[in-house]
Motif scaffolding. Structure first.
Motif, short mmCIF file in Angstrom:
data_model
loop_
_atom_site.label_atom_id
_atom_site.label_comp_id
_atom_site.label_asym_id
_atom_site.label_seq_id
_atom_site.Cartn_x
_atom_site.Cartn_y
_atom_site.Cartn_z
N PHE A 29 0.69 -1.04 -0.37
CA PHE A 29 -0.42 -0.19 -0.09
C PHE A 29 0.96 1.46 0.16
O PHE A 29 2.12 1.16 0.58
CB PHE A 29 -0.79 -0.01 0.79
CG PHE A 29 -1.86 -0.98 1.04
CD1 PHE A 29 -3.03 -0.70 0.47
CD2 PHE A 29 -1.73 -1.92 2.37
CE1 PHE A 29 -4.01 -1.71 0.32
CE2 PHE A 29 -3.43 -2.60 1.95
CZ PHE A 29 -4.19 -3.23 1.32
N CYS A 32 -0.31 6.99 2.17
CA CYS A 32 -2.02 7.65 2.51
C CYS A 32 -1.73 9.44 2.99
O CYS A 32 -2.63 10.25 2.59
CB CYS A 32 -2.93 6.93 3.38
SG CYS A 32 -2.84 7.09 5.20
N TYR A 37 -2.73 11.47 -2.61
CA TYR A 37 -3.05 9.82 -2.28
C TYR A 37 -4.65 10.15 -1.82
O TYR A 37 -5.24 9.46 -2.45
CB TYR A 37 -2.56 8.79 -0.83
CG TYR A 37 -2.75 8.04 -0.95
CD1 TYR A 37 -1.89 6.94 -2.01
CD2 TYR A 37 -3.50 7.65 -0.33
CE1 TYR A 37 -1.83 5.52 -1.37
CE2 TYR A 37 -4.43 6.29 -0.74
CZ TYR A 37 -3.35 5.12 -0.40
OH TYR A 37 -3.50 3.70 -0.84
N LEU A 38 -4.90 11.18 -0.98
CA LEU A 38 -6.53 10.75 -0.87
C LEU A 38 -6.72 11.61 -1.68
O LEU A 38 -8.41 11.71 -2.12
CB LEU A 38 -6.59 11.21 0.54
CG LEU A 38 -5.71 10.66 1.79
CD1 LEU A 38 -6.67 11.26 3.16
CD2 LEU A 38 -7.29 8.97 1.89
N THR A 112 -7.89 0.09 -0.05
CA THR A 112 -7.99 0.69 1.02
C THR A 112 -8.60 1.71 1.29
O THR A 112 -9.47 2.01 0.04
CB THR A 112 -6.41 1.91 0.79
OG1 THR A 112 -5.34 1.06 0.74
CG2 THR A 112 -6.61 2.70 2.19
N TRP A 114 -10.79 4.73 3.59
CA TRP A 114 -10.60 5.78 3.48
C TRP A 114 -11.69 6.57 4.48
O TRP A 114 -13.08 6.88 3.43
CB TRP A 114 -10.00 7.03 3.20
CG TRP A 114 -10.11 8.62 3.62
CD1 TRP A 114 -9.47 8.56 5.47
CD2 TRP A 114 -10.68 9.70 3.20
NE1 TRP A 114 -9.89 9.89 5.25
CE2 TRP A 114 -10.18 10.99 4.30
CE3 TRP A 114 -11.45 9.89 1.91
CZ2 TRP A 114 -10.84 12.13 3.94
CZ3 TRP A 114 -11.00 11.27 2.17
CH2 TRP A 114 -11.25 12.54 3.08
N ARG A 144 -9.15 2.83 -4.26
CA ARG A 144 -8.81 2.97 -3.26
C ARG A 144 -10.87 4.07 -2.59
O ARG A 144 -11.51 4.01 -4.06
CB ARG A 144 -8.01 4.95 -3.14
CG ARG A 144 -6.68 4.73 -3.44
CD ARG A 144 -5.63 5.55 -3.62
NE ARG A 144 -4.45 5.16 -4.06
CZ ARG A 144 -3.01 5.46 -4.24
NH1 ARG A 144 -3.47 7.29 -4.83
NH2 ARG A 144 -2.19 5.49 -5.35
#
Length: 569
Positions: A29, A32, A37-38, A112, A114, A144
């Motif tokens: 991974f 983050c 990334y986000l 991933t 969030w 993601r």
């Protein structure tokens, strides 16, 4: 207070240390907290410094092997509810992985997730500004996903995670078509179906079902988004969960026309017709057996009233066609023409039939209404023309007139004194100047009007005789002698000074003898009887007094015909 604080701290610590206990190889991974990334999954994070922490990591098994899933949060997210949020998200992902094999040999990439601290942002292309519960993006370290507890609430996180999990599957399996606008109908529809497969009976899709109710009469299935879940509910119930996976594989052509061609080949026409009937009958169910909360629009109303009418019904390709066919009082002869696509009909809550009745009798105060369901998968879409002709002789209601409502003067047996069709034809023949002599037979010499609303017309016993002769320029004489028997019957009624005759049955017999100038005879005999459902309506003004009856009938483009009768009984 101290105990509650300690429990929350221990739960948070367990979530933080859990990655150390996960078995299997660790996924590669990305960080983050790294710039962008986000932002790749939530554009509002672009350019912001991010403090991102992993709070859970676990492994799931898929038809293609194990996958790693991690859950992360940013420091802006309140820590109080993190254990509950993580629990619900993990429940949604693990139960989704457990059900995935029923759909097919599919798998997501590593995931991933969030837990976003942001308030949900309305979808930019949604006119009703629905809030975004979650979204995903494919990236170099897997899928993601962003989830928004402020939109879903705690209870909605699990089913939202299941919906977005299926998007991760789609992004991994179909990277070339997943994010195309022309794929939204199957991308969103199947993901919503899958979330209901994982968590049946929740009712979270009721809003999308309602939207399908609103748009399906004029919007093609392939032009929808989430509301297409109604179709996938039907398909999963009809053919099993594996059919959803097969359909996704079948529609990987770019562009709506190509996907429509693939859909047309994926299911035979009778299956699309069953979908139309199932939807309008409100018998589609979600996974788990819960009936969808649907209120279908029954369709525009096409009315058949006085006279004959032809109505055309059409819909574009992959639009669920529907209509209401209303037949007013009377007897109707019905036919269908110009059919493209499939269709079926039902009256009330009855069973569906492939064709309308050829004869529809509506003799009550309420019209008879048939619902039509149709579907067209070919390039021409759906089209249908329905023609219905009303029997002019059938009143409403179609019963014999009561004796008390009839003009009593008319009832009886009458004999023709002068006039009628025979006299009119004779006069027209005389005007031609061809015949040296003409005596055309009388038609309908006897006329019986019965008190039950029936009538009959007949000739004298043995028929009505007539004769005519013609002389050639050379002086040669041709002669003809005839015997005509014409009988009709039907129903009658009177309105004011108008007599209505509904001619329902007719029989004709003709004996004709021709004599040439040398005295040789040639005979011709012919009998003919006509019996039919539809009848000929004749309207005649009348005057009735004592033993005399006068009738006048107006003929288009010709002089009026007059009858004079005297009463026999």
């Amino acid at each position: 207070m101290r105990a509650a604080t300690l429990i929350r701290g221990l739960a948070l610590a367990a979530g933080l240390f859990l990655p150390l206990l996960v078995s299997g190889p660790a996924a590669a991974f990305g960080d983050c907290s790294a710039p962008g990334y986000l932002a790749s999954v939530e554009e509002r994070m672009e350019g912001l410094a991010v403090d991102c922490t992993e709070v859970d990591r676990f492994q799931i098994e898929t038809p293609k092997g194990g996958r790693q899933v991690r859950i992360v949060r940013t420091s802006e997210l309140p820590t109080t509810d993190i254990p509950v949020l993580v629990r619900e998200i993990r429940r949604g992902i693990e139960q989704s992985a457990a059900r995935l094999s029923s759909v097919g040999a599919f798998a997501p990439a590593d995931i991933t997730i969030w837990i976003s601290h942001l308030l949900p942002e309305p979808a930019a292309d949604d006119e009703e500004l629905d809030e975004v519960d979650g979204q995903i993006v494919g990236a170099d370290d897997g899928c993601r996903m962003a989830l928004y507890p402020a939109s879903t609430g705690r209870r909605g996180l699990a089913i939202t995670a299941a919906h977005e999990f299926f998007h991760c599957v789609q992004a991994s399996e179909f990277p070339d078509t997943y994010d195309r606008a022309s794929s939204s109908w199957w991308v969103e529809g199947t993901a919503e179906w899958f979330a209901n497969l994982v968590f049946p009976g929740t009712g979270t899709s009721d809003g999308f079902v309602s939207e399908f109710d609103s748009v399906s009469h004029d919007t093609a299935l392939t032009a929808m988004e989430y509301e297409s879940v109604v179709f996938f509910f039907w398909l999963g119930e009809r053919q099993g969960s594996g059919a959803i996976g097969r359909l996704m594989r079948a529609v990987q052509q770019p562009g709506e026309p190509a996907q429509q061609d693939a859909l047309a080949a994926f299911l035979p026409a009778e299956e699309w017709q069953d979908f139309a009937e199932a939807y309008l009958s409100r018998r589609i169910r979600q996974p788990g057996g819960r009936a969808i909360a649907s209120s279908p629009f029954p369709g525009d109303i096409y009315v058949w009233g006085e006279g004959s009418h032809s109505h055309e019904i059409s819909a574009r390709r992959f639009i669920l066609a529907r209509a209401q066919l209303e037949f007013g009082c009377g007897v109707w002869s019905v036919g269908e023409q110009s059919v493209a696509g499939t269709r079926a009909y039902r009256e009330g809550s009855g069973s569906w039939q492939e064709e309308l009745p050829e004869r529809i009798v509506s003799d009550g105060g309420t019209p008879r209404v048939f619902q039509m369901a149709g579907f067209g998968t070919g390039p021409e879409g759906f089209s249908l023309r329905i023609e219905a002709f009303k029997d002019a002789c059938q009143g409403c209601p179609a019963t014999a007139a009561a004796t008390g409502s009839l003009d009593q003067c008319l009832i009886g047996t009458w004999e023709l004194v002068s006039g009628g069709y025979g006299a009119m034809i004779e006069e027209q023949l005389r005007q031609t100047g061809i015949f040296e002599h003409i005596d055309y037979p009388d038609l309908h010499r006897h006329f019986v009007l019965e008190p039950n609303g029936r009538y009959r017309q007949s000739p004298s016993e043995g028929g009505e005789s007539g004769s005519m002769s013609e002389r050639t320029p050379e002086g040669k004489l041709w002669q003809g002698f005839s015997n005509l028997r014409l009988e009709t019957e039907g129903s009658w009624s009177a309105d004011g000074n108008v007599l209505q005759l509904c001619e329902e049955q007719k029989s004709v017999s003709v004996d004709l003898t021709v004599i040439d100038p040398k005295g040789r005879e040639e005979r011709l005999d012919q009998d003919h009887e006509v019996t039919g459902t539809l009848s000929l309506l004749r309207s005649r003004e009348y005057e009735c007094s004592g033993n005399s009856l006068s009738l006048i009938e107006a003929l288009p483009g010709a002089p009026a015909v007059r009858w004079e009768y005297r009463r026999q009984q």
